[in-house]
Scaffold this motif. Structure first.
Motif, short mmCIF file in Angstrom:
data_model
loop_
_atom_site.label_atom_id
_atom_site.label_comp_id
_atom_site.label_asym_id
_atom_site.label_seq_id
_atom_site.Cartn_x
_atom_site.Cartn_y
_atom_site.Cartn_z
N ALA A 61 4.98 -11.30 3.72
CA ALA A 61 5.63 -10.00 3.54
C ALA A 61 5.44 -9.48 2.12
O ALA A 61 5.16 -8.30 1.91
CB ALA A 61 7.13 -10.13 3.87
N GLU A 62 5.59 -10.36 1.14
CA GLU A 62 5.41 -9.95 -0.25
C GLU A 62 3.98 -9.49 -0.51
O GLU A 62 3.75 -8.43 -1.11
CB GLU A 62 5.78 -11.09 -1.19
CG GLU A 62 5.62 -10.72 -2.66
CD GLU A 62 5.96 -11.88 -3.59
OE1 GLU A 62 6.52 -11.62 -4.68
OE2 GLU A 62 5.67 -13.04 -3.23
N SER A 63 3.01 -10.27 -0.06
CA SER A 63 1.61 -9.91 -0.31
C SER A 63 1.21 -8.64 0.42
O SER A 63 0.30 -7.93 -0.02
CB SER A 63 0.69 -11.07 0.11
OG SER A 63 0.80 -11.33 1.50
N ALA A 64 1.90 -8.33 1.53
CA ALA A 64 1.58 -7.12 2.29
C ALA A 64 2.27 -5.88 1.73
O ALA A 64 2.03 -4.78 2.21
CB ALA A 64 1.98 -7.31 3.75
N THR A 72 5.13 -0.57 14.81
CA THR A 72 3.81 0.02 14.56
C THR A 72 3.90 0.98 13.38
O THR A 72 4.98 1.46 13.02
CB THR A 72 3.31 0.81 15.78
OG1 THR A 72 4.11 2.00 15.95
CG2 THR A 72 3.38 -0.03 17.06
N PRO A 73 2.75 1.30 12.75
CA PRO A 73 2.75 2.30 11.68
C PRO A 73 3.30 3.65 12.14
O PRO A 73 4.00 4.33 11.39
CB PRO A 73 1.28 2.40 11.29
CG PRO A 73 0.69 1.10 11.71
CD PRO A 73 1.43 0.68 12.94
N TYR A 124 -0.08 -10.28 8.57
CA TYR A 124 -0.33 -9.59 7.30
C TYR A 124 -0.80 -8.17 7.54
O TYR A 124 -0.29 -7.22 6.93
CB TYR A 124 -1.37 -10.36 6.47
CG TYR A 124 -1.80 -9.59 5.23
CD1 TYR A 124 -1.05 -9.65 4.06
CD2 TYR A 124 -2.93 -8.78 5.25
CE1 TYR A 124 -1.43 -8.92 2.93
CE2 TYR A 124 -3.32 -8.06 4.14
CZ TYR A 124 -2.57 -8.13 2.98
OH TYR A 124 -2.94 -7.40 1.87
N GLU A 125 -1.78 -8.00 8.41
CA GLU A 125 -2.32 -6.67 8.68
C GLU A 125 -1.25 -5.76 9.29
O GLU A 125 -1.18 -4.57 8.96
CB GLU A 125 -3.53 -6.75 9.59
CG GLU A 125 -4.78 -7.29 8.91
CD GLU A 125 -5.23 -6.41 7.75
OE1 GLU A 125 -5.05 -5.18 7.83
OE2 GLU A 125 -5.75 -6.96 6.77
N CYS A 126 -0.42 -6.32 10.17
CA CYS A 126 0.62 -5.50 10.80
C CYS A 126 1.67 -5.05 9.79
O CYS A 126 2.08 -3.87 9.77
CB CYS A 126 1.28 -6.29 11.93
SG CYS A 126 0.18 -6.63 13.32
N VAL A 127 2.12 -5.97 8.94
CA VAL A 127 3.11 -5.61 7.92
C VAL A 127 2.50 -4.63 6.92
O VAL A 127 3.12 -3.64 6.54
CB VAL A 127 3.62 -6.87 7.20
CG1 VAL A 127 4.53 -6.48 6.04
CG2 VAL A 127 4.38 -7.77 8.16
N ARG A 128 1.27 -4.90 6.51
CA ARG A 128 0.60 -4.02 5.56
C ARG A 128 0.47 -2.61 6.12
O ARG A 128 0.66 -1.62 5.40
CB ARG A 128 -0.78 -4.59 5.23
CG ARG A 128 -1.57 -3.78 4.20
CD ARG A 128 -0.90 -3.80 2.85
NE ARG A 128 -1.69 -3.09 1.84
CZ ARG A 128 -1.23 -2.78 0.63
NH1 ARG A 128 -0.01 -3.14 0.29
NH2 ARG A 128 -1.99 -2.13 -0.21
N ALA A 185 2.21 3.02 6.10
CA ALA A 185 2.71 4.16 6.88
C ALA A 185 3.97 4.72 6.27
O ALA A 185 4.17 5.95 6.24
CB ALA A 185 2.96 3.73 8.32
N VAL A 186 4.86 3.87 5.77
CA VAL A 186 6.08 4.33 5.12
C VAL A 186 5.74 5.12 3.85
O VAL A 186 6.35 6.15 3.56
CB VAL A 186 7.01 3.14 4.80
CG1 VAL A 186 8.17 3.57 3.92
CG2 VAL A 186 7.54 2.52 6.09
N ARG A 187 4.79 4.63 3.10
CA ARG A 187 4.42 5.29 1.85
C ARG A 187 3.66 6.59 2.07
O ARG A 187 3.68 7.49 1.22
CB ARG A 187 3.55 4.34 1.00
CG ARG A 187 4.28 3.10 0.52
CD ARG A 187 3.34 2.15 -0.20
NE ARG A 187 4.03 0.96 -0.69
CZ ARG A 187 3.41 -0.08 -1.26
NH1 ARG A 187 2.09 -0.07 -1.39
NH2 ARG A 187 4.12 -1.12 -1.67
N ASN A 188 2.96 6.71 3.20
CA ASN A 188 2.12 7.89 3.47
C ASN A 188 2.50 8.54 4.79
O ASN A 188 1.64 8.99 5.54
CB ASN A 188 0.66 7.47 3.50
CG ASN A 188 0.18 6.81 2.22
OD1 ASN A 188 -0.15 7.48 1.25
ND2 ASN A 188 0.16 5.48 2.21
#
Length: 305
Positions: free
Chosen positions: A50-53, A228-229, A256-260, A265-268
């Motif tokens: 979670a942190e790395s993502a 989902t994003p 990782y890919e799902c969390v990332r 999506a939250v940021r953009n």
């Protein structure tokens, strides 16, 4: 929801312990999570993912137990805190102020008075003004949100799905209800606010402040069914300040890919091109999130995430 810098809080310190952090400081600490994704984890490996993502915070919970669900083991929180550098949130049962005391003592950054756990006190919530750590509480309507703020909640999560099935419809219903009630309040005549606060069973001073600000006086995250994003971006476009993501996200093939993707999506959330890009190729990675009847039943006694 609205302005990023809104930290106005009600002007009363009568029920605040002066030895603890002022409520405005707690609200500011919670607002530091604005525009982020909070990921629920059950072990240190998930916390590192979670942190790395890019998660802004992690919330620690025990694996699904049999019987009564309680706060996470303090040793688990300590283990996770040694493995990550982002803020950590711990869950306490509703009304169980001793669990909250324990969580504060082991150094969590936030406490979630969580309806995802068994209820400890059916009549009373924790007096969150007696703590130095910011609290998070759930709501399904404006009245419930503002009652929790009066008790000292520095963040609210508008909640929906209770079984971890990835169904977002209840979350959307709750978010739209809160936003609609805020819009109604904002358009009321000043003389009508008294009757409105009585109708939603919320303190008048916080209702009046909400009307003045045109939004909740604390940050508001969406919780439940966000997998989902597109789900995450929808919550943000509906007016939320961030999202909670449940531990089921780690059941997919590439967590990782799902969390990332959800973090991006939250940021953009207002950029469809970015959303399309982060959504590409997730079908295979998220195949484990097609939950069957056994999984839904397994989560049946859990809460919002």
């Amino acid at each position: 929801m609205a302005d990023d810098g809104a930290v106005t809080v009600y002007n009363s310190n009568a029920i605040t312990d002066p030895k603890k952090s002022p409520f405005s400081i707690k609200v500011g600490m919670a607002q530091a999570l604005h525009g982020g994704a909070i990921i629920e984890v059950t072990n240190s490996d998930q916390a590192k993912i979670a942190e790395s993502a890019g998660a802004c915070c992690i919330i620690v919970s025990e694996p699904v137990p049999g019987g009564v669900s309680r706060m996470p083991d303090p040793s688990l929180i300590k283990e996770i805190s040694r493995s990550v550098s982002i803020p950590i949130m711990g869950k306490a049962r509703i009304g169980h102020f001793v669990e909250a005391q324990i969580l504060e003592s082991v150094g969590v950054d936030y406490v979630d008075e969580s309806d995802t756990l068994a209820v400890a006190d059916e009549d009373n919530f924790i007096n969150k003004h007696n703590f130095g750590v910011p609290f998070v509480c759930g709501c399904r309507d404006l009245g419930e949100a503002l009652r929790r703020v009066r008790e000292g909640a520095a963040m609210v999560r508008t909640q929906g799905d209770f079984n971890g099935s990835g169904n977002i419809v209840e979350t959307i219903r709750s978010v739209r209800k809160v936003m609609a009630e805020v819009r109604i309040l904002t358009n009321l005549d000043e003389d009508e606010v008294f009757a409105f606060s009585k109708r939603i069973e919320a303190p008048y001073d916080i209702v009046a402040q909400t009307k003045q600000m045109g939004r909740l006086p604390v940050v508001n995250f969406a919780s439940g069914g966000v997998v989902t994003p597109a789900d995450a971006a929808l919550m943000m476009q509906l007016g939320c300040d961030g999202v909670f993501v449940g531990p089921e996200i780690f059941d997919c093939l590439d967590p990782y890919e799902c969390v990332r993707a959800i973090v991006q999506a939250v940021r953009n959330y207002s950029n469809p091109r970015v959303l399309a890009e982060v959504s590409c190729g997730l079908d295979e990675a998220m195949s484990g999130l097609n939950l069957g009847e056994n999984r839904v039943e397994q989560f049946g006694n859990r809460g919002t995430y």
